[in-house]
Design a protein around this motif. Structure first.
Motif, PDB file in Angstrom:
ATOM      1  N   THR A   1       0.933  -1.355  -0.060  1.00 28.12           N
ATOM      2  CA  THR A   1      -0.001   0.131   0.025  1.00 28.12           C
ATOM      3  C   THR A   1       0.748   1.367   0.051  1.00 28.12           C
ATOM      4  N   VAL A   2       0.451   2.267  -0.833  1.00 25.59           N
ATOM      5  CA  VAL A   2       1.163   3.435  -0.754  1.00 25.59           C
ATOM      6  C   VAL A   2       0.121   4.686  -1.003  1.00 25.59           C
ATOM      7  N   GLY A   3       0.556   5.616  -0.174  1.00 26.87           N
ATOM      8  CA  GLY A   3      -0.440   6.857   0.027  1.00 26.87           C
ATOM      9  C   GLY A   3       0.047   8.034   0.396  1.00 26.87           C
ATOM     10  N   LEU A   4      -0.652   9.178   0.261  1.00 21.30           N
ATOM     11  CA  LEU A   4      -0.124  10.745   0.956  1.00 21.30           C
ATOM     12  C   LEU A   4      -0.860  10.648   2.130  1.00 21.30           C
ATOM     13  N   MET A   5      -0.338  11.364   2.867  1.00 17.76           N
ATOM     14  CA  MET A   5      -0.954  11.907   4.291  1.00 17.76           C
ATOM     15  C   MET A   5      -1.122  13.268   4.151  1.00 17.76           C
ATOM     16  N   LEU A   6      -2.402  13.840   4.887  1.00 21.74           N
ATOM     17  CA  LEU A   6      -2.598  14.912   5.086  1.00 21.74           C
ATOM     18  C   LEU A   6      -3.049  15.431   6.639  1.00 21.74           C
TER      19      LEU A   6
ATOM     20  N   LEU B   1       2.559  10.896  14.025  1.00 24.37           N
ATOM     21  CA  LEU B   1       2.582   9.838  12.907  1.00 24.37           C
ATOM     22  C   LEU B   1       1.063   9.183  13.741  1.00 24.37           C
ATOM     23  N   SER B   2       0.391   9.508  14.491  1.00 24.09           N
ATOM     24  CA  SER B   2      -0.679   8.857  14.935  1.00 24.09           C
ATOM     25  C   SER B   2      -1.985   9.598  14.531  1.00 24.09           C
ATOM     26  N   ASN B   3      -1.937  10.637  13.910  1.00 23.12           N
ATOM     27  CA  ASN B   3      -3.046  11.478  13.737  1.00 23.12           C
ATOM     28  C   ASN B   3      -2.859  11.920  12.119  1.00 23.12           C
ATOM     29  N   GLY B   4      -4.113  11.809  11.407  1.00 18.33           N
ATOM     30  CA  GLY B   4      -4.248  12.539   9.923  1.00 18.33           C
ATOM     31  C   GLY B   4      -5.206  11.665   9.176  1.00 18.33           C
ATOM     32  N   TYR B   5      -5.015  12.216   7.913  1.00 14.09           N
ATOM     33  CA  TYR B   5      -5.772  11.425   6.755  1.00 14.09           C
ATOM     34  C   TYR B   5      -4.700  10.877   5.734  1.00 14.09           C
ATOM     35  N   TRP B   6      -5.257   9.741   4.946  1.00  9.11           N
ATOM     36  CA  TRP B   6      -4.257   9.042   4.427  1.00  9.11           C
ATOM     37  C   TRP B   6      -5.311   8.681   3.220  1.00  9.11           C
ATOM     38  N   GLY B   7      -4.745   9.076   1.791  1.00  4.74           N
ATOM     39  CA  GLY B   7      -5.378   9.029   0.756  1.00  4.74           C
ATOM     40  C   GLY B   7      -4.414   7.837   0.089  1.00  4.74           C
ATOM     41  N   ALA B   8      -4.875   6.400  -0.342  1.00  2.00           N
ATOM     42  CA  ALA B   8      -3.897   5.382  -0.544  1.00  2.00           C
ATOM     43  C   ALA B   8      -4.592   4.419  -1.776  1.00  2.00           C
ATOM     44  N   ILE B   9      -3.584   3.864  -2.268  1.00  2.00           N
ATOM     45  CA  ILE B   9      -3.652   2.837  -3.257  1.00  2.00           C
ATOM     46  C   ILE B   9      -3.186   1.598  -2.586  1.00  2.00           C
TER      47      ILE B   9
END
Length: 628
Positions: free
Chosen positions: A380-385, A390-398
């Motif tokens: 899996t690979v994706g971008l974090m916003l 490292l414990s909080n945020g949004y991940w848009g991933a493939i």
């Protein structure tokens, strides 16, 4: 019974006299379907579906109106040069793979010429050069060992250790240190590791960052030492021979440390505990010669305070990116992550934090090698916003294992899926793809190759840092572009109908809005209409000047708050004049249909045939590009 319109938005774009827009391609059907029509299609009686939205519903309604802007032009392609294949590092510490990885198949786009990297490569100012030709080690202090000048080289002949020689007259912050090392043949202690290296940012012999050559284990290693507690930051195999010279170079820039051997970049890591200090030579377990010592100041690492931000890695390093776990390096002008074991692997920018922004990157999954076995790309690979640690945020991933694209939110280390969609079976998972992830207010959107694939609405994280996260995969990442998505503010003193216009109803009022029918109130930061009707309409509108504009809004149907025998229509109006004059882009939740209607002042007339689909979570896009 619950029917949600999570992350529902309708976009109405009017551009009088403009040329026809290209309809958005139809996305593959998933567990939930999306039906959207364009006014172009309406005038030609041909609906144009948009990609599926599987976002989680929220109870917030936000309306925005903005001018439309052109999309970014794709960049040309080029083919990278082939190299060898990596061996993944099986540890959790950052490390670069032992051998070069093969270049990916296919082509890779070059970086946009207009996107010059803001993290410029360092320029140097020489502070010290010492080749010992004068047979004097002027200014060098020693602790232990037998140091001297032999054959115009700095010589340390004791076989124990560790032994130090350091130059404490210079204490720079951002600088590089370089020296050539040679282990004399058969002049070492078999019971000890034969290590020679450079310490930078020393405050004493117990606190420093250290780049080492290890002749016993044939490795190059980066350490961070705090109060004589040693932490391995990165490690890589490197064949080292007795009686051969090796030039070791260490560059400390900001919190980032790079190590070169004979001019080739070997390791990158973060040595954040030490920010300034002097330079030392540390030897252990052998008879060594040292020569051609050089210390030079480098320009400090500067991070942009505003967007846009670009990193194409063409400078040959990844300064500015903090790494957590994995095996990161820059190769062939791209950031590469080669560790394919289980566990989260991060590269992120703690110094860049914004509220509303978009991160775009080109990503290529690479084959996974384990010994002689070669498996197809996976993981899996994706971008974090909006990361906060490292414990909080949004991940848009493939997710190549599950075969989907997804948006997740992380809170306190726990992941929650907000929306996903299956990947097109025809997609080539070995090719380069452009992944973009954006956050504006509570709206999250994930794009793959320019097409919006997943949308979600969530208010957990209002702002934060950006990053990249992988898991169990080997990937190239390149041409990272970060842009601002903050809606333009309404000019001070402008009337409610002026463009750009934003109303999130957080002030508890609906100033400037007019209403017909229904029971309209502002409640919980949203415009709420709670009355049920038997075939009647409840309308709310705000007067906007001109004919060319776009409007978006988030809409939610409150659970079990409807009459089963009626259609449950919801939509947006453009070019509206009361009563019933304008265009209505609408979803019939009960029937699972989307249409565009035209009002002539007396009644509504459908311009399109209903577009069927199972409607649970829906985003409606409604585009008009002709004056009518």
């Amino acid at each position: 019974m619950y029917v949600g319109l999570g992350g529902v938005a309708a976009s109405l774009l009017a551009a009088c006299g403009a040329p026809p827009l290209t309809p958005t391609p139809t996305a593959p059907a998933s567990e939930t379907a999306t039906a959207t029509t364009a006014i172009e299609a309406a005038l030609e009686a041909s609906p144009s579906p948009l990609p599926t939205d599987t976002a989680t519903a929220t109870a917030t309604a936000t309306a925005t109106a903005t001018a439309t802007v052109p999309t970014r032009t794709p960049t040309p392609t080029r083919t990278p040069a082939p190299t060898d294949t990596p061996t993944p590092t099986p540890t959790a510490t950052p490390a670069v793979s032992d051998t070069p990885a093969p270049s990916p198949t296919g082509t890779r786009e070059s970086s946009p010429t207009e996107n010059e990297a803001l993290l410029a490569s360092e320029t140097v100012t020489v502070l010290l050069e010492e080749n010992f030709d004068d047979e004097i080690a002027d200014g060098w202090q020693v602790e232990g060992g037998a140091w001297g000048i032999r054959e115009r080289q700095y010589d340390q002949s004791s076989l124990g250790g560790p032994y130090w020689s350091y130059y404490n007259a210079l204490t720079p912050t951002d600088y590089g240190a370089q020296a050539a090392f040679r282990l004399l043949p058969e002049a070492y202690d078999d019971t000890n590791r034969r290590i020679a290296g450079l310490a930078v940012r020393m405050s004493d012999v117990n606190n420093f960052c250290f780049a080492a050559l290890d002749w016993l284990e044939n490795r190059v290693i980066l350490y961070q030492v705090v109060n004589n507690e040693w932490e391995t930051l990165a490690s890589r195999s490197l064949l080292l021979w007795e009686d051969s010279w090796y030039t070791l170079r260490v560059v400390a820039r900001g919190a980032f440390l790079r190590t070169y051997v004979d001019g080739a970049l070997q390791l990158e890591a973060n040595c954040s505990r030490h920010t300034q200090g002097f330079t030392g030579i540390r030897l252990n377990g052998g008879h060594f010669r040292v020569d051609n010592v050089r210390i030079e100041a480098v320009t400090p690492l500067t991070m942009p305070a505003t967007l846009p931000f670009v990193d194409d890695f063409n400078r040959g390093n990844s300064d500015g990116w903090w790494k957590q776990n994995g095996a990161w390096r820059v190769r062939d002008g791209a950031l590469e992550q080669t560790y394919t074991g289980a566990g989260e692997v991060w590269a992120y920018m703690p110094e860049l934090a914004f509220a509303d922004y978009r991160v775009e990157a080109r990503i290529q999954p690479l084959p996974i090698e384990s010994g002689e076995e070669v498996r197809p790309p996976g993981g899996t690979v994706g971008l974090m916003l909006r990361m906060t640690g490292l414990s909080n945020g949004y991940w848009g991933a493939i997710d190549l294992e599950e075969g989907d694209v997804q948006i997740l939110v992380r809170q306190g280390g726990a992941w929650t899926l907000l929306g996903n969609r299956p990947l097109d079976e025809a997609i080539d998972l070995t090719a380069w793809h452009t992944l973009a992830f954006e956050a504006t207010g509570a709206e999250l959107r994930l794009y793959l190759d320019g097409e919006i694939v997943v949308q979600a609405t969530d208010r957990t994280h209002p702002a934060g840092q950006l990053g990249i996260m992988t898991n169990r995969g080997h990937f190239f990442i390149d041409d990272i572009l970060v842009t601002d998505t903050t809606p333009p503010p309404t000019p001070e003193g402008a009337p409610p109908g002026a463009l750009p216009y934003l109303d999130d109803f957080e002030d508890g009022f609906a100033d400037g809005w007019e209403f017909t029918g229904g029971g309209w109130v502002v409640e919980d930061g949203a415009l709420d209409q709670a009355q049920f009707f038997d075939g009647s309409e409840a309308l709310a509108w705000v007067n906007l000047p001109g004919r060319n504009y776009a409007i978006t809004a988030d809409v939610r149907l409150v659970p079990e708050a409807y009459q089963d025998e009626h259609g449950r229509w919801v939509g947006l109006l453009i070019r509206y004049q009361n009563p019933r004059r304008g265009y209505w882009g609408v979803v019939n939740v009960r029937r699972g249909e989307a249409q565009i209607w035209h009002g002539d002042g007396q009644s509504w007339r459908a311009l399109t045939v209903p577009t069927p689909g199972r409607v649970r979570h829906r985003r409606v896009e409604h585009v008009a590009h002709r004056g009518v």
